[in-house]
Design an enzyme around this catalytic site. Structure first.
Site, PDB file in Angstrom:
ATOM      1  N   ASP A 115       0.838  -1.201   0.000  1.00 13.07           N
ATOM      2  CA  ASP A 115       0.000   0.000   0.000  1.00 13.07           C
ATOM      3  C   ASP A 115       0.872   1.250   0.000  1.00 13.07           C
ATOM      4  O   ASP A 115       1.403   1.649   1.034  1.00 13.07           O
ATOM      5  CB  ASP A 115      -0.917  -0.028   1.227  1.00 13.07           C
ATOM      6  CG  ASP A 115      -1.752   1.241   1.383  1.00 13.07           C
ATOM      7  OD1 ASP A 115      -1.767   2.062   0.439  1.00 13.07           O
ATOM      8  OD2 ASP A 115      -2.385   1.395   2.444  1.00 13.07           O
TER       9      ASP A 115
ATOM     10  N   GLU B 144      30.559  10.825   6.276  1.00  9.48           N
ATOM     11  CA  GLU B 144      31.036  10.614   7.647  1.00  9.48           C
ATOM     12  C   GLU B 144      29.907  10.951   8.623  1.00  9.48           C
ATOM     13  O   GLU B 144      29.880  12.037   9.216  1.00  9.48           O
ATOM     14  CB  GLU B 144      32.246  11.499   7.928  1.00  9.48           C
ATOM     15  CG  GLU B 144      33.448  11.213   7.027  1.00  9.48           C
ATOM     16  CD  GLU B 144      34.595  12.185   7.271  1.00  9.48           C
ATOM     17  OE1 GLU B 144      34.362  13.260   7.879  1.00  9.48           O
ATOM     18  OE2 GLU B 144      35.724  11.886   6.852  1.00  9.48           O
TER      19      GLU B 144
ATOM     20  N   GLU C  24      28.075  11.345  11.862  1.00  8.13           N
ATOM     21  CA  GLU C  24      28.264  11.344  13.308  1.00  8.13           C
ATOM     22  C   GLU C  24      26.936  11.027  13.991  1.00  8.13           C
ATOM     23  O   GLU C  24      25.879  11.090  13.365  1.00  8.13           O
ATOM     24  CB  GLU C  24      28.790  12.704  13.766  1.00  8.13           C
ATOM     25  CG  GLU C  24      30.134  13.067  13.147  1.00  8.13           C
ATOM     26  CD  GLU C  24      30.496  14.537  13.306  1.00  8.13           C
ATOM     27  OE1 GLU C  24      31.671  14.877  13.088  1.00  8.13           O
ATOM     28  OE2 GLU C  24      29.609  15.342  13.608  1.00  8.13           O
TER      29      GLU C  24
ATOM     30  N   GLU D 213      33.632  11.696  19.393  1.00 11.04           N
ATOM     31  CA  GLU D 213      33.644  12.992  18.722  1.00 11.04           C
ATOM     32  C   GLU D 213      33.725  14.135  19.735  1.00 11.04           C
ATOM     33  O   GLU D 213      33.833  13.919  20.938  1.00 11.04           O
ATOM     34  CB  GLU D 213      32.423  13.146  17.812  1.00 11.04           C
ATOM     35  CG  GLU D 213      32.723  12.939  16.314  1.00 11.04           C
ATOM     36  CD  GLU D 213      33.708  13.957  15.756  1.00 11.04           C
ATOM     37  OE1 GLU D 213      33.922  15.003  16.361  1.00 11.04           O
ATOM     38  OE2 GLU D 213      34.267  13.682  14.675  1.00 11.04           O
TER      39      GLU D 213
ATOM     40  N   GLU E 110      31.784   8.845  16.147  1.00  7.50           N
ATOM     41  CA  GLU E 110      31.872   8.710  14.704  1.00  7.50           C
ATOM     42  C   GLU E 110      32.528   7.379  14.368  1.00  7.50           C
ATOM     43  O   GLU E 110      33.510   6.985  14.998  1.00  7.50           O
ATOM     44  CB  GLU E 110      32.691   9.854  14.089  1.00  7.50           C
ATOM     45  CG  GLU E 110      32.800   9.788  12.574  1.00  7.50           C
ATOM     46  CD  GLU E 110      33.548  10.980  11.990  1.00  7.50           C
ATOM     47  OE1 GLU E 110      34.353  10.775  11.060  1.00  7.50           O
ATOM     48  OE2 GLU E 110      33.333  12.112  12.461  1.00  7.50           O
TER      49      GLU E 110
ATOM     50  N   HIS F  74      29.899  14.995   6.844  1.00 13.15           N
ATOM     51  CA  HIS F  74      30.774  15.495   5.787  1.00 13.15           C
ATOM     52  C   HIS F  74      30.807  14.483   4.640  1.00 13.15           C
ATOM     53  O   HIS F  74      30.907  13.276   4.885  1.00 13.15           O
ATOM     54  CB  HIS F  74      32.191  15.717   6.322  1.00 13.15           C
ATOM     55  CG  HIS F  74      32.247  16.548   7.554  1.00 13.15           C
ATOM     56  ND1 HIS F  74      33.244  16.424   8.506  1.00 13.15           N
ATOM     57  CD2 HIS F  74      31.423  17.518   8.024  1.00 13.15           C
ATOM     58  CE1 HIS F  74      33.038  17.285   9.482  1.00 13.15           C
ATOM     59  NE2 HIS F  74      31.939  17.956   9.216  1.00 13.15           N
TER      60      HIS F  74
ATOM     61  N   ARG G 164      39.172  23.593   7.788  1.00 15.63           N
ATOM     62  CA  ARG G 164      37.867  23.093   8.228  1.00 15.63           C
ATOM     63  C   ARG G 164      36.874  24.211   8.547  1.00 15.63           C
ATOM     64  O   ARG G 164      35.752  23.944   8.976  1.00 15.63           O
ATOM     65  CB  ARG G 164      38.036  22.170   9.432  1.00 15.63           C
ATOM     66  CG  ARG G 164      38.561  20.791   9.046  1.00 15.63           C
ATOM     67  CD  ARG G 164      38.839  19.900  10.251  1.00 15.63           C
ATOM     68  NE  ARG G 164      39.042  18.511   9.862  1.00 15.63           N
ATOM     69  CZ  ARG G 164      40.163  18.001   9.360  1.00 15.63           C
ATOM     70  NH1 ARG G 164      41.207  18.800   9.166  1.00 15.63           N
ATOM     71  NH2 ARG G 164      40.249  16.730   9.036  1.00 15.63           N
TER      72      ARG G 164
ATOM     73  N   GLU H 218      35.599  17.638  -0.146  1.00 17.45           N
ATOM     74  CA  GLU H 218      34.812  17.335   1.056  1.00 17.45           C
ATOM     75  C   GLU H 218      33.801  18.456   1.265  1.00 17.45           C
ATOM     76  O   GLU H 218      34.182  19.597   1.532  1.00 17.45           O
ATOM     77  CB  GLU H 218      35.713  17.217   2.288  1.00 17.45           C
ATOM     78  CG  GLU H 218      34.920  16.923   3.558  1.00 17.45           C
ATOM     79  CD  GLU H 218      35.759  17.083   4.827  1.00 17.45           C
ATOM     80  OE1 GLU H 218      35.366  16.529   5.871  1.00 17.45           O
ATOM     81  OE2 GLU H 218      36.793  17.779   4.779  1.00 17.45           O
TER      82      GLU H 218
ATOM     83  N   ARG I 171      31.213  19.890   3.681  1.00 18.69           N
ATOM     84  CA  ARG I 171      31.073  19.714   5.125  1.00 18.69           C
ATOM     85  C   ARG I 171      29.693  20.120   5.656  1.00 18.69           C
ATOM     86  O   ARG I 171      29.402  19.932   6.828  1.00 18.69           O
ATOM     87  CB  ARG I 171      32.168  20.516   5.840  1.00 18.69           C
ATOM     88  CG  ARG I 171      33.564  20.050   5.499  1.00 18.69           C
ATOM     89  CD  ARG I 171      34.653  20.919   6.095  1.00 18.69           C
ATOM     90  NE  ARG I 171      34.610  20.992   7.543  1.00 18.69           N
ATOM     91  CZ  ARG I 171      35.074  20.063   8.363  1.00 18.69           C
ATOM     92  NH1 ARG I 171      35.598  18.942   7.867  1.00 18.69           N
ATOM     93  NH2 ARG I 171      35.008  20.216   9.665  1.00 18.69           N
TER      94      ARG I 171
END
Length: 469
Positions: free
Chosen positions: A51, A130, A132, A212, A220, A269, A339, A357, A359
C-alpha cells in the site's frame, strides 16, 4: 549475487524468513517480511505488492497499489533477527507500467548515476560520507497543546558531574573536549567496537572509530568510500546496525543534527570524486593538486548550495547546527586543509585520493537524495564551467565582519532552503533524475509536516524569555 546465487545462499544458510527493506521518501527504512515458502527466483521479477498510500509522501489512497522489486546484489543475513533471515534492499515500481517510481529515493540515485555516464564527464561518482551520532542512555520527549519538553541523558554528560551515582567516578568529557580522549573518559569504546564488528558482518568496510567533540556520547565510525548507489545502501545499513546494537545494549542512538544545546552538532561530511575510465578526473595541477573539473564541481555546489540544503540538511533541527558565527560549515568558500570552509580539499599525495569534502550536510538526510543532489549540482558546475572564485586560506571563523560579509552562506532555515529549492531546481531535473513531482512533493511535505508545526509551536525558551512580559 544473481537470483540463482541468492537461492543457493538461502539453502546454505537455512534461511527461514525474507525481509524486504526500502527507503521511504523522507529517509526512514521500511520493511515487510515473508516466510521462505513465499520466496523464489520469480520474486525478483514479479515483486511484492504493498500500500503506497501508507508511506509518507508517496501515493494517494485512490491510487495506492505499488510493488517492491528486491535487488539480488544486496542480499545479506540480517544480524538482528533471531530466525535466520535474508535481507534484501528493494526498488519501487508501478505494478501496471512496471516502471521505476519517481519518488523512490533509490531510483533517483540510479538515474543520477546514469545521467553522469550520459554526460561523458565521468562514469563513476564515489562518495564517502562521515555520519556522526550521539549515544544516549535515556531520551524522553512530549509535545501537546499545553506542554512541550525533551530530555536526553548520558552517564558521560558533563552535566552529570554532580549526580549521585553511588559512586560518581567522574571522567566525563567537558563541552567541546570529547575528541579522541582515551578510556575511561571515552566510556563507549566497547560499544563502538561491537558496532564495528556487526558492520563488518554485513559487509561494511570500517576504517576508523572514535569519540567525537561533544560531551554526552557523540561518536563517529567511518566507512570506506564507494559508488553512489552502493554508498546509499551502506548508509542505511550503517544506521540500522548502529541503532540496533545500541538498543540491545540498553542505549539509544540519534542521528539528529543538534540534540544538545551549547556543544557541537552532528554532521555528515561528504567526500566526493568523479572518475572516468579508471582515472580520477578531480586530480590535476591546479590549486591543492585539483583539476579544473574539480574546481567547476565546487563552483556548482556554491551556486546551488541554498537549494541543496533542502536535501543535504532537510530537518528544522539542521539549522540549530548551521548557525553563522559559530564553528559551523556555513561559509561557501573552498580551501585546502581548512575546516572553517564549507568545501575542503583534503591533503592527499596520491592522485587517486584527490577529492572534495562538502562539510555542510548532516545525517538527517535521505542518503540517496542527498548524494544525488550534490552530484547534480557539481555536474551543473562542470557543464557550465562555473568558476568558484579564489580559495580562502584563512580562518573564516575569525574574519572581521567586513570580510565575512563578502562570503556567501548556506540557507539559514529549512523554510529558506525549501524556498531556494522552489526557485532553483532546474539543475536537478536534467536527465529526469529528479522530477517536478518529486520537487513539489518534497517542498509540500516538508512545509506542512515539519516547518509549519515547529514554526507555530511555543517552545520552553520562549517562556523563560517572555512569560513576564
Amino acid at each position: 549475487m544473481t537470483p540463482k546465487e541468492v537461492m543457493e545462499f538461502v539453502k546454505e544458510n537455512n534461511i527461514q524468513m525474507v525481509d524486504y527493506k526500502f527507503l521511504d521518501f523522507v529517509g526512514i527504512w521500511q520493511h515487510v517480511s515473508v516466510p521462505i515458502c513465499e520466496f523464489s527466483e520469480e520474486t525478483f521479477e514479479e515483486g511484492l505488492g504493498f500500500d503506497g498510500s501508507s508511506i509518507r509522501g508517496w501515493q494517494p489512497i485512490h491510487n495506492s497499489d505499488m510493488a517492491i522489486i528486491p535487488d539480488p546484489k544486496t542480499a545479506k543475513l540480517d544480524p538482528f533477527i533471531k530466525v535466520p533471515t535474508l535481507s534484501l534492499i528493494c526498488n519501487i515500481i508501478d505494478p501496471i507500467t512496471r516502471e521505476g517510481y519517481s519518488r523512490d529515493p533509490r531510483f533517483i540515485a540510479q538515474k543520477a548515476e546514469a545521467y553522469l555516464k550520459s554526460t561523458g564527464i565521468g562514469d563513476t561518482a564515489f562518495f564517502g560520507p562521515e555520519p556522526e551520532f550521539f549515544i544516549f542512555d535515556d531520551v524522553r520527549y512530549a509535545s501537546s497543546c499545553n506542554e512541550s519538553f525533551y530530555s536526553v541523558d548520558s552517564t558521560e554528560g558533563i552535566w552529570n558531574t554532580g549526580r549521585e551515582e553511588f559512586p560518581n567516578l567522574g571522567y566525563k568529557p567537558r563541552h567541546k573536549e570529547g575528541y579522541f580522549p582515551c578510556a575511561p573518559t571515552d566510556s563507549l569504546v566497547d560499544l563502538r567496537n561491537e558496532m564495528v564488528q556487526v558492520c563488518q558482518e554485513v559487509g561494511i568496510h570500517i576504517e576508523a572509530s572514535h569519540h567525537e567533540v561533544a560531551t554526552g556520547g557523540q561518536c563517529e565510525i567511518d566507512f570506506k568510500f564507494d559508488t553512489m548507489l552502493e554508498q546509499g545502501d551502506t548508509l542505511q545499513w550503517f544506521k540500522y546496525v548502529i541503532k540496533n546494537v545500541a538498543v540491545r545494549n540498553g542505549k539509544t542512538v540519534t542521528f539528529m543534527p543538534k540534540p544538545l544545546f551549547g556543544d557541537n552538532g552532528t554532521g555528515m561530511h561528504c567526500h566526493v570524486s568523479i572518475w572516468k575510465d579508471g582515472e580520477n578526473t578531480f586530480a590535476g595541477d591546479g590549486y591543492a593538486g585539483m583539476s579544473k573539473t574539480a574546481l567547476y564541481f565546487i563552483g556548482g555546489i556554491i551556486k546551488h548550495a541554498k537549494a541543496l540544503c533542502a536535501f543535504t540538511n532537510p530537518s528544522t533541527n539542521s539549522y540549530k547546527r548551521l548557525v553563522p558565527g559559530f564553528e559551523a560549515p556555513v561559509n561557501l568558500a573552498y580551501s585546502g586543509r581548512n575546516r572553517s570552509a564549507a568545501l575542503r580539499i583534503p591533503q592527499a599525495a596520491s592522485p587517486k585520493a584527490k577529492r572534495v569534502e562538502y562539510r555542510t550536510p548532516d545525517p538527517s538526510a535521505n542518503g540517496y537524495l542527498c548524494f544525488s543532489a550534490i552530484l547534480m549540482a557539481g555536474l551543473d558546475g562542470i557543464e557550465n564551467k562555473i568558476d568558484p572564485g579564489e580559495p580562502l586560506d584563512k580562518d573564516i571563523y575569525g574574519l572581521p565582519p567586513e570580510e565575512l560579509a563578502d562570503i556567501p552562506s548556506v540557507a539559514g532555515s529549512l523554510e529558506e532552503a525549501l524556498s531556494a529549492l522552489k526557485e532553483d531546481h532546474a539543475f536537478l531535473l536534467k536527465g529526469d533524475v529528479f522530477t517536478e513531482d518529486v520537487i513539489q512533493k518534497w517542498i509540500e511535505y516538508k512545509t506542512e509536516n515539519e516547518v509549519d508545526p515547529v514554526r507555530m509551536r511555543p517552545v520552553p525558551e520562549e517562556f523563560a524569555l517572555y512569560y513576564d512580559c
